[in-house]
Design an enzyme around this catalytic site. Structure first.
Site, PDB file in Angstrom:
ATOM      1  N   SER A 268       7.010   6.841  20.899  1.00 43.40           N
ATOM      2  CA  SER A 268       7.049   7.917  21.896  1.00 43.40           C
ATOM      3  C   SER A 268       8.105   7.598  22.952  1.00 43.40           C
ATOM      4  O   SER A 268       7.838   7.615  24.159  1.00 43.40           O
ATOM      5  CB  SER A 268       5.670   8.112  22.547  1.00 43.40           C
ATOM      6  OG  SER A 268       5.591   9.383  23.166  1.00 43.40           O
TER       7      SER A 268
ATOM      8  N   LYS B  12       8.012  16.130  21.310  1.00 46.71           N
ATOM      9  CA  LYS B  12       9.047  15.362  20.613  1.00 46.71           C
ATOM     10  C   LYS B  12       9.187  15.791  19.164  1.00 46.71           C
ATOM     11  O   LYS B  12      10.251  15.592  18.543  1.00 46.71           O
ATOM     12  CB  LYS B  12       8.737  13.865  20.693  1.00 46.71           C
ATOM     13  CG  LYS B  12       8.873  13.269  22.095  1.00 46.71           C
ATOM     14  CD  LYS B  12       8.582  11.778  22.081  1.00 46.71           C
ATOM     15  CE  LYS B  12       8.843  11.116  23.424  1.00 46.71           C
ATOM     16  NZ  LYS B  12       7.805  11.410  24.422  1.00 46.71           N
TER      17      LYS B  12
ATOM     18  N   SER C 120       3.732  14.570  24.922  1.00 50.39           N
ATOM     19  CA  SER C 120       4.752  13.975  24.049  1.00 50.39           C
ATOM     20  C   SER C 120       4.817  14.583  22.648  1.00 50.39           C
ATOM     21  O   SER C 120       5.750  14.269  21.900  1.00 50.39           O
ATOM     22  CB  SER C 120       4.530  12.465  23.929  1.00 50.39           C
ATOM     23  OG  SER C 120       5.039  11.806  25.065  1.00 50.39           O
TER      24      SER C 120
END
Length: 531
Positions: free
Chosen positions: A367, A189, A186
């Site tokens: 997230s 991102k 993640s």
């Protein structure tokens, strides 16, 4: 109380640099309070009549002012989360730190008494300093002494990389394998956020519209707002996401002005192209990626985290809209169906998303995979690329290339990091944060203000509880897949120097051990003068 909880977390963070001064200040405050109570009975009665929690807050604030709040509070203040930063997303998580689920806080809890911060926000100058970056610079050797032993932790996988940059100087002060591409999970991102903000700007909003599709027909046109909601607005929550109910209100008014009370309803999702299902398949971490959905296709009342998802969010959103129109005196003839809006549409109603800055903050704090995929596609639309997984990946890479970021080995198969074929380097992650920290790039500041705060907000709320150096001082994006653990963020070190860091490891077999090892690395940077 949420406000009290916030100051307690900050105070715990500040203990490492002001314990002696704190004890002295506490004793002095207690002596002064005792003297005041002995000499002024009326004041004593007023004090005792004050609610206990309010008294505790005042005492804590007084002590914090005496000790200067130390460096950990400056780390939080540097990115401004309590003034104009994370807003609803971060405050909501802080409000749920009492163990209750969801976002529960008073309509207007008010501001707790506060002392002025002792360190300036990013880009400002501290009183008496020579300018930005006046705090001592950690040396390469000093950081290596602190971090290299921790990188040998057996809980980390065979591939372990690191990059630490000094923000004021804009240079790397520690690196190990920083040019090796690895699966970011993640933390990708961060790339999605920088690309979207660079391409669209922080004030960009995403439209959801209703247009006339014929004489007695309307079309609900999705623009890709993943936060569009069909739920009743929450009172006292400040600026809120676009609401399907509001759109139904405006649509019903417009139709009645045209003397229409019965219409056909179509829905258009053609803003996005390609497959809607993520390569990982049906999953509670993400809904099918479509230009029209409400509440991220969630089938429960959650607003972040995992949840059962609709298999056809666009159709479900259109059906909800039909029901809302019926409640407002408009009959929808038949079941809503897939449709194509006219090339030159007659738009009769529109709602707009929260600004991109707020979407980025929420994406990073929680997230949020649905927001991430939407922002990657919005980046593609801005670049006139097909807004599918492939086009979005190309657009994100192109947007980062225009920022002259180190893209060697980078692969963007999605915007969320759920795809294991994503690849980035520790150097890229740290340079993304460096760009966002620059006073010359205010449009990227939501990348910093959206970062979870260690032991405090978002995906870091349950971490760093036993690490006083990192708690409240580390702000970082987490990344976790089976065998993959990453952490990238910002920290102010013990000398007051702002640093950005990224730590990545692949091939781990002990997820909790790997996570703890990365947290210790970040805490070591927070605790280090390293000169």
């Amino acid at each position: 109380m949420p406000e009290t909880g916030k100051w307690q977390v900050r105070w715990q963070s500040a203990q490492r640099s002001g314990r002696a001064a704190t004890r002295a200040a506490v004793r002095a405050a207690q002596r002064a309070a005792d003297a005041a109570r002995r000499t002024d009975a009326a004041a004593r009665q007023a004090w005792e009549a004050t609610p206990r929690q309010t008294r505790q807050t005042w005492q804590l604030t007084a002590v914090s002012a005496a000790t200067g709040l130390a460096v950990a509070l400056a780390a939080v203040a540097a990115a401004g989360p309590w003034d104009s930063g994370q807003r609803t997303a971060e405050r909501a998580q802080a409000g749920s730190m009492d163990g209750a689920s969801g976002e529960h806080h008073a309509a207007d809890p008010g501001r707790a008494p506060s002392a002025p911060p002792v360190l300036p926000a990013l880009g400002d100058t501290a009183p008496g300093s020579a300018g930005r970056g006046a705090a001592p610079v950690p040396t390469d050797a000093g950081l290596a002494d602190a971090l290299s032993p921790l990188l040998k932790d057996p809980a980390l996988g065979p591939l372990r990389t690191a990059s630490v940059l000094d923000v004021a100087a804009g240079r790397e002060v520690f690196g190990e394998g920083q040019g090796k591409a690895a699966t970011p999970a993640s933390t990708v991102k961060l790339a999605t956020a920088v690309a979207a903000l660079s391409a669209l700007g922080p004030d960009h909003r995403i439209d959801t519209a209703v247009v006339m599709g014929g004489k007695n027909r309307i079309v609900l046109v999705g623009g890709g707002d993943p936060t569009l909601t069909a739920r009743a607005p929450r009172h006292g929550a400040g600026e809120q996401p676009a609401n399907l109910r509001t759109l139904a209100d405006a649509t019903a008014r417009a139709l009645k002005k045209r003397h229409l009370t019965k219409v056909g309803l179509g829905y258009d999702t053609r803003a996005y192209t390609g497959p809607v299902e993520h390569p990982i398949g049906p999953n509670e971490n993400i809904a099918p990626v479509t230009a029209l959905m409400t509440d991220e296709g969630r089938l429960d009342d959650s607003d972040h985290g995992t949840a059962p998802r609709s298999t056809d969010p666009a159709r479900d959103a259109a059906r909800s809209f039909a029901g809302l129109l019926h409640e407002r005196g408009i009959t929808v003839d038949g079941d809503p169906s897939d449709a194509k809006a006219p090339a030159k549409p007659d738009r009769i109603a529109t709602v707009r998303s929260l600004p991109l800055s707020a979407l980025v903050e929420r994406m990073l704090t929680y997230s949020d995979n649905d927001i991430a995929e939407a922002l990657a596609r919005q980046t593609a639309l801005a670049a006139h690329q097909p807004a599918g997984f492939t086009g979005a990946g190309k657009a994100v890479r192109a947007a980062l290339a225009r920022q002259h970021l180190p893209l060697s080995g980078a692969v963007f198969e999605d915007g969320s990091g759920l795809d294991r074929d994503d690849k980035v380097t520790a150097a890229l992650l740290s340079h993304l944060l460096l760009q966002a920290s620059s006073p010359d790039r205010p449009a990227l500041r939501p990348v910093l203000t959206g970062l979870p705060v260690a032991a405090f907000t978002g995906t870091l709320s349950d971490r760093y509880r036993g690490q006083s150096a990192g708690a409240g001082a580390v702000r970082a994006k987490t990344g976790t897949l089976t065998g993959v653990n990453t952490l990238a963020g910002t920290v102010v070190d013990a000398d007051g120097r702002l640093l950005v860091f990224s730590f990545m490891t692949t091939g781990t077999s002990d997820p909790q051990g790997a996570q703890n090892a990365l947290d210790k690395l970040a805490s070591a940077v927070a605790n280090c003068g390293c000169r």
